[in-house]
Design an enzyme around this catalytic site. Structure first.
Site, PDB file in Angstrom:
ATOM      1  N   ASN A   1     -21.463   8.634 -36.547  1.00 46.63           N
ATOM      2  CA  ASN A   1     -20.991   9.960 -36.143  1.00 46.63           C
ATOM      3  C   ASN A   1     -19.575  10.262 -36.583  1.00 46.63           C
ATOM      4  O   ASN A   1     -19.118  11.385 -36.459  1.00 46.63           O
ATOM      5  CB  ASN A   1     -21.111  10.121 -34.623  1.00 46.63           C
ATOM      6  CG  ASN A   1     -20.285   9.089 -33.866  1.00 46.63           C
ATOM      7  OD1 ASN A   1     -20.095   7.973 -34.361  1.00 46.63           O
ATOM      8  ND2 ASN A   1     -19.807   9.445 -32.717  1.00 46.63           N
TER       9      ASN A   1
ATOM     10  N   TYR B   1       3.881   6.716   7.271  1.00 45.83           N
ATOM     11  CA  TYR B   1       4.482   5.754   6.348  1.00 45.83           C
ATOM     12  C   TYR B   1       3.615   5.585   5.114  1.00 45.83           C
ATOM     13  O   TYR B   1       2.390   5.443   5.228  1.00 45.83           O
ATOM     14  CB  TYR B   1       4.676   4.409   7.067  1.00 45.83           C
ATOM     15  CG  TYR B   1       5.612   4.576   8.244  1.00 45.83           C
ATOM     16  CD1 TYR B   1       6.975   4.331   8.120  1.00 45.83           C
ATOM     17  CD2 TYR B   1       5.137   5.069   9.463  1.00 45.83           C
ATOM     18  CE1 TYR B   1       7.845   4.555   9.180  1.00 45.83           C
ATOM     19  CE2 TYR B   1       5.997   5.298  10.531  1.00 45.83           C
ATOM     20  CZ  TYR B   1       7.349   5.043  10.385  1.00 45.83           C
ATOM     21  OH  TYR B   1       8.203   5.286  11.409  1.00 45.83           O
TER      22      TYR B   1
ATOM     23  N   ARG C   1       8.664  -7.858  -1.246  1.00 47.83           N
ATOM     24  CA  ARG C   1       7.704  -8.958  -1.116  1.00 47.83           C
ATOM     25  C   ARG C   1       6.401  -8.738  -1.895  1.00 47.83           C
ATOM     26  O   ARG C   1       5.578  -9.638  -1.989  1.00 47.83           O
ATOM     27  CB  ARG C   1       7.404  -9.215   0.367  1.00 47.83           C
ATOM     28  CG  ARG C   1       8.516 -10.020   1.031  1.00 47.83           C
ATOM     29  CD  ARG C   1       8.240 -10.197   2.503  1.00 47.83           C
ATOM     30  NE  ARG C   1       8.484  -8.963   3.237  1.00 47.83           N
ATOM     31  CZ  ARG C   1       8.023  -8.729   4.468  1.00 47.83           C
ATOM     32  NH1 ARG C   1       7.265  -9.622   5.072  1.00 47.83           N
ATOM     33  NH2 ARG C   1       8.298  -7.598   5.080  1.00 47.83           N
TER      34      ARG C   1
ATOM     35  N   GLY D   1      11.371   2.717   0.809  1.00 48.85           N
ATOM     36  CA  GLY D   1      11.667   1.280   0.835  1.00 48.85           C
ATOM     37  C   GLY D   1      11.269   0.596  -0.468  1.00 48.85           C
ATOM     38  O   GLY D   1      10.501   1.130  -1.264  1.00 48.85           O
TER      39      GLY D   1
ATOM     40  N   LEU E   1       7.382   8.444   5.004  1.00 47.69           N
ATOM     41  CA  LEU E   1       8.487   7.613   4.516  1.00 47.69           C
ATOM     42  C   LEU E   1       7.985   6.685   3.412  1.00 47.69           C
ATOM     43  O   LEU E   1       7.009   5.955   3.592  1.00 47.69           O
ATOM     44  CB  LEU E   1       9.088   6.791   5.659  1.00 47.69           C
ATOM     45  CG  LEU E   1       9.604   7.572   6.867  1.00 47.69           C
ATOM     46  CD1 LEU E   1      10.491   6.686   7.729  1.00 47.69           C
ATOM     47  CD2 LEU E   1      10.369   8.815   6.438  1.00 47.69           C
ATOM     48  N   ALA E   2       8.666   6.755   2.285  1.00 47.99           N
ATOM     49  CA  ALA E   2       8.230   5.960   1.130  1.00 47.99           C
ATOM     50  C   ALA E   2       9.410   5.573   0.266  1.00 47.99           C
ATOM     51  O   ALA E   2       9.317   5.513  -0.957  1.00 47.99           O
ATOM     52  CB  ALA E   2       7.221   6.756   0.306  1.00 47.99           C
TER      53      ALA E   2
ATOM     54  N   ARG F   1     -34.815   2.463 -48.942  1.00 47.02           N
ATOM     55  CA  ARG F   1     -34.840   1.019 -48.835  1.00 47.02           C
ATOM     56  C   ARG F   1     -34.833   0.498 -50.266  1.00 47.02           C
ATOM     57  O   ARG F   1     -35.594   0.989 -51.091  1.00 47.02           O
ATOM     58  CB  ARG F   1     -36.154   0.635 -48.170  1.00 47.02           C
ATOM     59  CG  ARG F   1     -36.130  -0.651 -47.409  1.00 47.02           C
ATOM     60  CD  ARG F   1     -37.504  -0.934 -46.875  1.00 47.02           C
ATOM     61  NE  ARG F   1     -37.754  -0.358 -45.555  1.00 47.02           N
ATOM     62  CZ  ARG F   1     -38.960  -0.345 -44.985  1.00 47.02           C
ATOM     63  NH1 ARG F   1     -40.016  -0.806 -45.634  1.00 47.02           N
ATOM     64  NH2 ARG F   1     -39.116   0.166 -43.792  1.00 47.02           N
TER      65      ARG F   1
HETATM   66  C1  UD1 Z   1       9.963  -0.196  11.777  1.00 46.57           C
HETATM   67  C2  UD1 Z   1      10.355   0.234  13.184  1.00 46.57           C
HETATM   68  C3  UD1 Z   1       9.783  -0.766  14.183  1.00 46.57           C
HETATM   69  C4  UD1 Z   1       8.272  -0.849  14.021  1.00 46.57           C
HETATM   70  C5  UD1 Z   1       7.916  -1.195  12.581  1.00 46.57           C
HETATM   71  C6  UD1 Z   1       6.430  -1.095  12.377  1.00 46.57           C
HETATM   72  C7  UD1 Z   1      12.518   1.328  12.980  1.00 46.57           C
HETATM   73  C8  UD1 Z   1      13.963   1.200  13.146  1.00 46.57           C
HETATM   74  N1  UD1 Z   1      11.776   0.266  13.273  1.00 46.57           N
HETATM   75  O1  UD1 Z   1      10.567  -1.444  11.553  1.00 46.57           O
HETATM   76  O2  UD1 Z   1      10.094  -0.381  15.503  1.00 46.57           O
HETATM   77  O3  UD1 Z   1       7.737  -1.826  14.905  1.00 46.57           O
HETATM   78  O4  UD1 Z   1       8.533  -0.262  11.673  1.00 46.57           O
HETATM   79  O5  UD1 Z   1       6.119  -1.545  11.073  1.00 46.57           O
HETATM   80  O6  UD1 Z   1      12.045   2.395  12.650  1.00 46.57           O
HETATM   81  N2  UD1 Z   1      11.998   3.350   5.095  1.00 46.57           N
HETATM   82  C9  UD1 Z   1      12.580   4.345   4.338  1.00 46.57           C
HETATM   83  N3  UD1 Z   1      13.935   4.438   4.299  1.00 46.57           N
HETATM   84  C10 UD1 Z   1      14.739   3.583   4.978  1.00 46.57           C
HETATM   85  C11 UD1 Z   1      14.134   2.567   5.740  1.00 46.57           C
HETATM   86  C12 UD1 Z   1      12.772   2.482   5.791  1.00 46.57           C
HETATM   87  O7  UD1 Z   1      11.896   5.140   3.706  1.00 46.57           O
HETATM   88  O8  UD1 Z   1      15.958   3.737   4.898  1.00 46.57           O
HETATM   89  C13 UD1 Z   1      10.547   3.233   5.143  1.00 46.57           C
HETATM   90  C14 UD1 Z   1      10.084   1.956   4.469  1.00 46.57           C
HETATM   91  O9  UD1 Z   1       9.744   2.185   3.131  1.00 46.57           O
HETATM   92  C15 UD1 Z   1       8.874   1.568   5.293  1.00 46.57           C
HETATM   93  C16 UD1 Z   1       9.121   2.191   6.655  1.00 46.57           C
HETATM   94  O10 UD1 Z   1      10.127   3.163   6.472  1.00 46.57           O
HETATM   95  O11 UD1 Z   1       7.703   2.138   4.783  1.00 46.57           O
HETATM   96  C17 UD1 Z   1       9.507   1.180   7.705  1.00 46.57           C
HETATM   97  O12 UD1 Z   1      10.702   0.584   7.318  1.00 46.57           O
HETATM   98  P1  UD1 Z   1      11.027  -0.930   7.604  1.00 46.57           P
HETATM   99  O13 UD1 Z   1      12.383  -1.203   7.158  1.00 46.57           O
HETATM  100  O14 UD1 Z   1       9.923  -1.777   7.099  1.00 46.57           O
HETATM  101  O15 UD1 Z   1      11.011  -0.921   9.201  1.00 46.57           O
HETATM  102  P2  UD1 Z   1      10.713  -2.150  10.101  1.00 46.57           P
HETATM  103  O16 UD1 Z   1      11.907  -3.023  10.139  1.00 46.57           O
HETATM  104  O17 UD1 Z   1       9.428  -2.759   9.755  1.00 46.57           O
END
Ligand code: UD1
Ligand code: CA
Length: 455
Positions: free
Chosen positions: A383, A99, A15, A11, A8-9, A437
């Protein structure tokens, strides 16, 4: 069973306060998501899927050379929704969810998790934290079996007291995902499709949740801001330093070393403080690297001393060389055994023969020097004519006087001598003397001009 890895990438990573998508920020010189892709490769995944969303184009471009499939999650509706974007492309075996912003998970940890997975078992990686705020909590029944995950925002006071947290990393079969993901609902505090809800679905079907914990929390730590990024970097570098020392490398201060790639060392290598190694670097037996050197994609042969503040890239030193201080070896620099490159000397695409010396303030590019050549201070190979690069050839035992300009293409024969200050625009024969020279003029008792006084 075949393996699909879903990374998953999508987000945003607000921050980080950066225009660069979060997963492209570098850890040990490599984008975080590439660490995760490499981990997947190490697990011999059949297919690796990267779910992209924010900065999708940028991420695709940065990973163009990776053998991965991209799935676009146009709108970020939660982790369950993200994984669902890969459903059509999954095989029929196991699936591991990772992730892009959790770069340091060890393969052994994940192998353990995957082993537990079959149609009756799901694998879940958990971690026990002193400060679990923000994390999903693992709920267990009286028998101690994990039966659900509740997100922090949806949790009751009692549930928030649980310290066992969801890392997000889990493994299951593709069949299970196909069954459960379409049934997720967004009826929760964040209005998202939570991947974590499949745990309760599994438990309800009698599928057991096999939990495992990483050896260290570091393995499951995600990056949300620059401070976390820097902390992971230091921890990762400390591990690299530890491993090098275990192999017998002397690090004068293990906390002041940066390896951004692979550093391979022979016995009794000594590395002083503040050095950076990038790409593939090999240091032979007994090599000493002085403080504050930067070495990239190079091989430094046995018993070579690299003195402080030297910058070396794409070079090969055969061994018993002395380089620096303040030397700059650019790509294609090849030093034969015992050759020396001194302070403020730049070399590029240059072969320097056995025992030859370029000790001070010189530029030697597109050149080949035989053995036992002595290049005086301030010597320059000219060169470049503004359009093309030309070659300089210097034979064995030649002596190039200080401040010589070698206008390439040009050659100096074996044993030849070039007088200091010469501009060489023609070839010099073996054993000849060449001097160009302007004749020195002296005038005896010459009076210097004196300043006029204004009255
Ligand atoms: C998520 C978990 C939580 C866990 C935590 C650990 C869920 C619902 N919750 O929460 O239980 O303790 O990770 O860090 O899964 N992402 C996407 N698409 C989206 C949403 C997220 O690709 O629609 C990716 C984000 O880029 C990120 C990861 O998934 O890398 C986690 O998403 P994030 O929203 O940070 O989840 P948390 O609320 O931290
Ligand atoms: Ca998170």
């Amino acid at each position: 069973m075949s393996l699909d890895v879903v990374i998953l990438a999508a987000g945003q990573g607000t921050r980080m306060r950066s225009t660069l998508p979060k997963v492209l920020h570098r850890l040990a010189g490599k984008p975080m998501v590439r660490h995760v892709i490499d981990t997947a490769r190490g697990l011999e995944a059949e297919r690796t899927h990267v779910v992209v969303g924010h900065g999708a184009e940028h991420v695709r471009e940065a990973l163009a050379d990776c053998r991965v499939r991209f799935a676009l999650q146009a709108e970020q509706k939660g982790t369950g929704h993200a994984v669902a974007q890969t459903l059509d492309a999954l095989g029929n075996g196991k699936v591991l969810v990772l992730y892009g912003d959790v770069p340091l998970t060890r393969r052994e940890t994940l192998r353990g998790l995957l082993e537990a997975v079959d149609e009756q078992h799901l694998g879940l990686l958990t971690v026990t934290l002193d400060e679990p705020d923000g994390y999903g909590r693992i709920l267990r029944n009286e028998a101690g079996e994990a039966v659900a995950i509740v997100e922090h925002k949806d949790a009751s006071e009692a549930e928030r007291a649980v310290c066992e947290c969801n890392t997000g990393i889990m493994a299951m079969t593709a069949a299970q995902l196909r069954r459960w993901l379409p049934r997720l609902s967004a009826d929760n505090a964040q209005g998202e499709y939570y991947l974590t809800d499949i745990i309760a679905m599994a438990a309800a079907e009698g599928v057991k949740i096999a939990t495992a914990q990483p050896a260290r929390p570091l393995e499951v730590e995600g990056v949300n801001n620059r401070a976390q990024m820097a902390r992971l970097e230091r921890a990762h570098q400390a591990d690299i330093a530890e491993a090098l020392m275990a192999q017998g490398v002397a690090l004068l201060d293990p906390s002041r070393l940066d390896v951004r790639g692979t550093l391979t060392c022979g016995h009794d290598v000594e590395i002083d403080v503040g050095c950076v190694f990038e790409g593939e670097v090999e240091l032979g037996e007994g090599v000493r690297i002085g403080p504050h050197c930067v070495i990239r994609d190079s091989h430094i042969g046995a018993e070579t001393a690299v003195e402080p503040h030297s910058v070396i890239e794409g070079a090969v030193a055969a061994g018993h060389n002395r380089i620096g201080p303040f030397a700059r070896l650019r790509p294609g620099s090849r030093l034969a055994v015992g050759a020396r490159i001194g302070n403020f000397v730049e070399t590029k695409n240059a072969e320097v023969g056995e025992g030859s010396k370029i000790n001070h303030l010189s530029y030697v590019g597109d050149a080949r020097l035989g053995r036992d050549v002595n290049v005086g201070a301030g010597t320059i190979t000219c060169n470049y004519d503004g359009a093309n690069k030309h070659h300089t050839e210097i034979g064995d035992g030649a002596f190039i006087g200080s401040n010589t300009a070698l206008v390439a293409p040009v050659s100096v024969g074996k044993g030849a001598t070039v007088g200091a200050g010469s501009t060489l625009s023609r070839d010099v024969a073996d054993n000849a003397l060449a001097v160009s020279r302007a004749r020195l003029i002296t005038k005896d008792d010459w009076l210097r001009p004196v300043k006029h006084k204004d009255y």
